[in-house]
Design a protein around this motif. Sequence first.
Motif, PDB file in Angstrom:
ATOM      1  N   GLN A 210       0.872  16.046 -10.356  1.00  0.00           N
ATOM      2  CA  GLN A 210       1.249  16.059  -8.946  1.00  0.00           C
ATOM      3  C   GLN A 210       1.019  14.689  -8.312  1.00  0.00           C
ATOM      4  OE1 GLN A 210      -0.187  19.619  -6.757  1.00  0.00           O
ATOM      5  NE2 GLN A 210      -0.860  20.357  -8.765  1.00  0.00           N
ATOM      6  N   ILE A 211      -0.061  14.039  -8.684  1.00  0.00           N
ATOM      7  CA  ILE A 211      -0.335  12.691  -8.170  1.00  0.00           C
ATOM      8  C   ILE A 211       0.716  11.720  -8.691  1.00  0.00           C
ATOM      9  CG2 ILE A 211      -1.978  10.776  -8.215  1.00  0.00           C
ATOM     10  CD1 ILE A 211      -4.212  12.908  -8.378  1.00  0.00           C
TER      11      ILE A 211
ATOM     12  N   MET B  30       0.843  -1.191   0.000  1.00  0.00           N
ATOM     13  CA  MET B  30       0.000   0.000   0.000  1.00  0.00           C
ATOM     14  C   MET B  30       0.880   1.243   0.000  1.00  0.00           C
ATOM     15  SD  MET B  30      -3.174  -0.915  -0.025  1.00  0.00           S
ATOM     16  CE  MET B  30      -4.035   0.537   0.539  1.00  0.00           C
ATOM     17  N   PRO B  31       0.435   2.295  -0.688  1.00  0.00           N
ATOM     18  CA  PRO B  31       1.241   3.511  -0.720  1.00  0.00           C
ATOM     19  C   PRO B  31       1.219   4.234   0.608  1.00  0.00           C
ATOM     20  CG  PRO B  31      -0.861   3.910  -1.771  1.00  0.00           C
ATOM     21  CD  PRO B  31      -0.811   2.435  -1.464  1.00  0.00           C
ATOM     22  N   VAL B  32       2.232   5.064   0.833  1.00  0.00           N
ATOM     23  CA  VAL B  32       2.243   5.924   2.007  1.00  0.00           C
ATOM     24  C   VAL B  32       1.082   6.905   1.873  1.00  0.00           C
ATOM     25  CG1 VAL B  32       3.541   7.690   3.245  1.00  0.00           C
ATOM     26  CG2 VAL B  32       4.725   5.719   2.267  1.00  0.00           C
ATOM     27  N   PRO B  33       0.295   7.136   2.945  1.00  0.00           N
ATOM     28  CA  PRO B  33      -0.849   8.053   2.827  1.00  0.00           C
ATOM     29  C   PRO B  33      -0.405   9.421   2.343  1.00  0.00           C
ATOM     30  CG  PRO B  33      -0.947   6.828   4.884  1.00  0.00           C
ATOM     31  CD  PRO B  33       0.387   6.519   4.259  1.00  0.00           C
ATOM     32  N   HIS B  34      -1.169   9.948   1.415  1.00  0.00           N
ATOM     33  CA  HIS B  34      -0.833  11.256   0.856  1.00  0.00           C
ATOM     34  C   HIS B  34      -1.253  12.339   1.829  1.00  0.00           C
ATOM     35  CE1 HIS B  34      -0.247  14.489  -1.980  1.00  0.00           C
ATOM     36  NE2 HIS B  34      -1.492  14.894  -1.788  1.00  0.00           N
ATOM     37  N   THR B  35      -0.282  13.148   2.293  1.00  0.00           N
ATOM     38  CA  THR B  35      -0.582  14.194   3.274  1.00  0.00           C
ATOM     39  C   THR B  35      -0.410  15.587   2.705  1.00  0.00           C
ATOM     40  OG1 THR B  35       1.707  14.121   4.078  1.00  0.00           O
ATOM     41  CG2 THR B  35       0.092  12.730   5.205  1.00  0.00           C
TER      42      THR B  35
ATOM     43  N   ALA C  97      -8.587   7.552  -6.033  1.00  0.00           N
ATOM     44  CA  ALA C  97      -9.381   8.766  -6.213  1.00  0.00           C
ATOM     45  C   ALA C  97      -9.862   9.300  -4.870  1.00  0.00           C
ATOM     46  CB  ALA C  97     -10.573   8.488  -7.128  1.00  0.00           C
ATOM     47  N   THR C  98     -10.239   8.396  -3.975  1.00  0.00           N
ATOM     48  CA  THR C  98     -10.682   8.811  -2.652  1.00  0.00           C
ATOM     49  C   THR C  98      -9.523   9.385  -1.841  1.00  0.00           C
ATOM     50  OG1 THR C  98     -12.440   7.142  -2.622  1.00  0.00           O
ATOM     51  CG2 THR C  98     -11.723   8.029  -0.489  1.00  0.00           C
ATOM     52  N   SER C  99      -8.369   8.702  -1.925  1.00  0.00           N
ATOM     53  CA  SER C  99      -7.197   9.137  -1.168  1.00  0.00           C
ATOM     54  C   SER C  99      -6.740  10.528  -1.581  1.00  0.00           C
ATOM     55  CB  SER C  99      -6.053   8.132  -1.361  1.00  0.00           C
ATOM     56  OG  SER C  99      -4.871   8.574  -0.737  1.00  0.00           O
TER      57      SER C  99
END
Length: 275
Positions: free
Chosen positions: A17-18, A1-6, A44-46
């Motif tokens: 940017q994504i 899983m990716p690191v949460p985008h903050t 998309a939600t993240s």
Amino acid sequence: MPVPHTGKLYRGRVADQIAEDLREQILSGDLPDGSRLPAERELATSYDVSGPTIREAIRVLTAMGLVSTRNGSRATVTAQGDTLLAMSIASVVQFEKVGAREVLGLLGALNAYAAELAAEHASDEEIADLRAAAEETASTENVEQSSAALRHFFVVLSAISHNPLLAALCRFTAEVQIGLAVKLSRGEGGSWGQVAGALHPERLRIVDAIAGRDPAVAASVVRDYHRHVVERIRSVRKGEEPAASDAGLTEALTAWLRTNVGLGGQAESRRTPQS
């Protein structure tokens, strides 16, 4: 899983940017090679964006060679050092309109340095492996097998330099050179044997020079070898070089891109042949 985008997404191309955020996670190892990205809806939600924006970001990563998408499945990370480096080199070759002569010259310089380092650092067992690989290049009856043996020889040579970056550079440029030589010799039924087979004794000289543990001699022998490769390619083409060689280089690059990253259709030469 990716690191949460903050981080906050600013105005501009949000998809870029994504893609950059995901690229950093891939290159840092948080998203390792072989792992799957979350589903489009999860991404998309993240990132709080639409599905089409996520699809555009994935297309950017695919063009970079960092992920692959097949049959509508979730994107899979395909970040491998050789592929990333080779894609960058191939892009520069195409964008800067680099010709075959320059690519062949670069390979000669790289392999000369690899031989120099191998003479200093390779173990006796590694040199024995290189000699065995050189012996395998003696037969040229089957172009496919012969070219594979030649690739293996230069892969081993670069590996025993014990310089990972140099080895990666050598592997890609060797792949392109061999593809170019096969193309210009017209493969089966052509002059492949005159280019590859005739130089078998010189490949053994490379091994002997490395085994002699004299870095300067080893580098010199490799430079001589590559000079003879260029001379033979020119001779079998009977004056068609450089225009024919540049066209062959484009096809060799296209074949590599198609095989390794599925971008063969993007390879295009814009070089104006020079005398």
